[in-house]
Design a protein around this motif. Sequence first.
Motif, short mmCIF file in Angstrom:
data_model
loop_
_atom_site.label_atom_id
_atom_site.label_comp_id
_atom_site.label_asym_id
_atom_site.label_seq_id
_atom_site.Cartn_x
_atom_site.Cartn_y
_atom_site.Cartn_z
N UNK A 35 -3.34 -6.87 -5.45
CA UNK A 35 -4.16 -6.12 -6.32
C UNK A 35 -5.69 -7.52 -4.90
N UNK A 36 -5.73 -8.43 -5.09
CA UNK A 36 -6.46 -9.30 -4.39
C UNK A 36 -6.52 -9.22 -3.15
N UNK A 37 -5.35 -8.88 -2.48
CA UNK A 37 -5.42 -9.67 -1.45
C UNK A 37 -6.57 -8.16 -0.47
N UNK A 38 -5.88 -6.81 -0.93
CA UNK A 38 -5.97 -6.08 -0.68
C UNK A 38 -6.85 -5.55 -1.06
N UNK A 39 -7.55 -6.02 -2.07
CA UNK A 39 -9.39 -6.02 -1.76
C UNK A 39 -10.31 -7.08 -0.69
N UNK A 40 -9.79 -7.74 -0.38
CA UNK A 40 -10.53 -9.10 -0.42
C UNK A 40 -10.82 -8.50 1.33
N UNK A 41 -8.85 -6.93 2.00
CA UNK A 41 -8.83 -6.54 3.29
C UNK A 41 -10.44 -5.41 3.20
N UNK A 42 -10.28 -5.06 1.63
CA UNK A 42 -11.44 -3.52 1.91
C UNK A 42 -13.03 -4.05 2.46
N UNK A 43 -13.08 -5.41 1.28
CA UNK A 43 -14.29 -6.47 2.06
C UNK A 43 -15.11 -7.03 2.65
N UNK A 44 -13.49 -7.55 3.38
CA UNK A 44 -13.16 -8.07 4.78
C UNK A 44 -13.50 -6.98 6.14
N UNK A 45 -14.01 -6.17 5.30
CA UNK A 45 -13.53 -4.60 6.70
C UNK A 45 -12.25 -4.65 7.42
N UNK A 46 -10.79 -5.37 7.14
CA UNK A 46 -10.08 -5.74 7.72
C UNK A 46 -8.98 -4.14 7.25
N UNK A 47 -9.50 -2.63 7.22
CA UNK A 47 -8.63 -1.43 6.68
C UNK A 47 -7.08 -1.80 7.32
N UNK A 48 -6.97 -2.36 8.49
CA UNK A 48 -5.36 -1.51 9.34
C UNK A 48 -4.84 -2.31 8.21
N UNK A 49 -4.72 -4.38 7.98
CA UNK A 49 -4.57 -4.76 7.66
C UNK A 49 -4.01 -4.63 5.83
N UNK A 50 -5.06 -4.03 5.47
CA UNK A 50 -5.52 -3.98 3.95
C UNK A 50 -4.16 -2.19 4.02
N UNK A 51 -3.93 -1.47 4.62
CA UNK A 51 -3.32 -0.34 4.45
C UNK A 51 -1.80 -0.84 4.37
N UNK A 52 -1.37 -1.48 5.63
CA UNK A 52 -0.34 -2.38 6.13
C UNK A 52 -0.23 -2.43 5.51
N UNK A 53 -0.69 -3.27 3.94
CA UNK A 53 0.13 -4.16 2.78
C UNK A 53 0.37 -3.40 1.77
N UNK A 54 -0.50 -2.37 2.04
CA UNK A 54 -0.47 -1.08 0.12
C UNK A 54 1.29 -0.41 1.10
N UNK A 55 1.41 -0.35 2.27
CA UNK A 55 2.42 0.30 2.53
C UNK A 55 3.44 -0.08 2.50
N UNK A 56 3.65 -1.22 2.83
CA UNK A 56 4.38 -1.92 3.10
C UNK A 56 4.89 -3.49 1.80
N UNK A 57 4.01 -2.89 1.03
CA UNK A 57 4.12 -3.49 -0.31
C UNK A 57 5.52 -3.47 -1.62
N UNK A 58 6.24 -2.23 -1.31
CA UNK A 58 7.14 -1.85 -2.21
C UNK A 58 8.71 -2.69 -1.69
N UNK A 59 8.63 -2.55 -0.60
CA UNK A 59 9.78 -2.62 0.87
C UNK A 59 9.31 -4.00 0.81
N UNK A 60 8.64 -4.80 0.95
CA UNK A 60 8.20 -6.43 1.50
C UNK A 60 8.17 -7.30 0.19
N UNK A 61 7.66 -6.53 -1.27
CA UNK A 61 7.69 -7.23 -1.92
C UNK A 61 8.18 -7.11 -3.75
N UNK A 62 9.08 -5.35 -3.40
CA UNK A 62 9.38 -5.02 -4.13
C UNK A 62 8.30 -4.77 -5.42
N UNK A 63 7.51 -4.26 -5.08
CA UNK A 63 6.66 -4.43 -6.22
C UNK A 63 6.10 -3.05 -6.32
N UNK A 64 6.31 -1.38 -7.28
CA UNK A 64 5.86 -0.11 -7.60
C UNK A 64 4.52 -0.02 -6.96
#
Length: 705
Positions: free
Chosen positions: A438-467
């Motif tokens: 939640x923290x890092x994606x929010x940071x991406x959003x506030x900092x305008x790093x749209x692509x990075x934020x979306x990437x994290x969201x899309x891979x979070x389950x696969x990379x970190x096992x977090x639903x």
Amino acid sequence: MTDGASFRKLTFPPTDAYRHMLPSPDPESLAAAVELAVAIRSARLGRATHAAAVKYLSPRPLPAFLSNHLVNMYSKLDLPTAAATLLSVDPDPSVVTWTALISGSAQNGRPLSALAHFAAMLRASVRPNDFTFPSAFKAAAAARQPLVGRQIHASSFKSGLIDDVFVACGALDMYFKTGLTFDARTLFDEMPQRNIVAWNAVMTNAVLDGRPDEAIKAFIKLRLHGGIPNTISLCAFLNACAGASYSSLGSQLHAFMIQSGFDLDVSVGNGLIDFYGKCHWVHEARAVFDEMHMKNDVSWCSMVVVYAQNGAEEEAFRVYLDARKEGIRPTDFNVSSVLTTCAGLSGLDLGRSLHAAAIRSCINGNIFVGSALVDMYGKCGSIRDAERAFEEMPERNLISWNALIGGYTQLGDAHMALTVFDEMIGCGEVAPSYVTLVNVITACSRGGLTKEGLDLFETMKERFGIEPRLEHYACVVDLLGRAGMEERAYEFIKTMPVRPSISVWGALLGACRLHGKTALGRIAAQKLFEIDPQDSGNHVLLSNMFASAGRWVEATEVRKEMKDVGIKKGPGCSWITWKNVVHVFQAKDTTHEMNDKIQAMLAKLRRQMQAAGYMPDTRYALYDLEEEEKETEVLQHSEKLALAFGLVCIPPGIPIRITKNLRVCGDCHCAIKFISGIVGREIIVRDNNRFHYFRDYQCSCRDYW
DNA sequence: GTAGGGTTAG
């Protein structure tokens, strides 16, 4: 110390005994002195007696029973090296010596050492007895080693000692704590005799595992079996009620406790305070606290937490100060809980004084205190201090990392948030949690790093096992919305597998306001009003959206609607701390004793700002007034008053820190940018959402909030 | 001589 086990041989107050203790050469007296050292936790007395024993008895070796006493003393007082050394010089250590060493390690939070000693004992062909197994189980439970625990169980079964209640209770608790709930239940069902400890193990672990209903059922079953609960059972029951928010059930039990006199026990009293606090019955919690015959540091700490968690931060701090006056030492628990209230109050000065108190009490190395410091500094907008507190921590866990990342997120520093996140993954010691994401994606959003934020969201389950949870979906809506992709955000909401919450629609509405997408904004607002018709914030947001787009009619309509339905906007206020006094301002507030100087400062600033090109944004004026009157009105907003006060009082060079309970207003945001440049000062405004760092005509949020 | 279940926090 409830059952007085450690004092059982002492018929007089131990401190008195210490005072009158005279060195006596016979082994019996020496052993009594060693036992006393354990009882009063005095390593000094223990060491002195050891030295005396060696002197008196030399050149004869220490008798075995005295040596056992000494190993036990060193082990219990958490001097593991001395204990192990003494055992190693014993040519033939008995099971008692080994058990003393193992139990001390287990009790002092060294479960891995305890297990290592247990293994060494087996290698030395010493067979564990009915005292050894409970300690071994305790160690396996604390070390979260189910396989080791099961091996110990098998061994106790083979020796027949599992029929001992102490041994069986140890195994039972171990199976619960290592997650082998099925084995635990089987063992419980097959126990030849169940004492209160066994029932308590069932109840406390049910609470710990988040199954409060099961704990309550177990309590009822215990009563049906004619069992008598003790203080531990009652604490477990209260915890279960608190966890499940069964306020009336818990208060019924309170009545039973008063009848039976159990409420006089300190731990039960503390449990009651905590229970009422978690049910938001603050007055009842305070009544229990005030009526307690005996209070300990836990009682004070629990009371602080009750206030802190029920939005009464100032009261929480007052209780902390009262505790200090009563001579309660600032413990790690105390300090870390009060630090959270400083974070909530944005009380940087209070937080710093607590930091100093923590250093004086040598608890600044505690992981809870350290994480709370990082959190407090981050939430108070002092990221350099947060970094330093983080660096100084002797060890770190998930919470510490989350606190630091959260600090960067609040600032909108997406690059640092991502850097620290990578560092956290790289160190390999902790795995990220859903909070981290939640923290890092929010940071991406506030900092305008749209692509990075979306990437994290899309891979979070696969990379970190977090639903992904609702919070993450809200982050993505915010991410897309801020980047000007409101339509895509709306499509995203439609495909969400969970029902969108207030924060999801709120994010969309915020984005629509920012980019003037009034049609979609109206849809989002409609959904918000369905979920929470009384929320003033969303109505204001909608009205501001229309106003920013120049659609005055609709803006006025929303305001009128609010008035008709009886929705009141909570009073906005801003506060600033100077010389330990908090100065609170509301809009158009003229009641401050320095009002004349504040108004003079505002008039001066207005001239300077207008010369620098500032135009008052009168859309933020609340009343239907003439243009010039509107200009005067926005000039009297609470954040501007607080800032003017700060400029009057706080000497140059010191940053000015203002806290506001609502979102900072658009005109104030613009004005403060100008002022930061004109007066050449750092101005930090924390609103209900994030930080704004104003410096040199600019804000850290890049006008994006 | 050696033992089991507990209250408060980030």
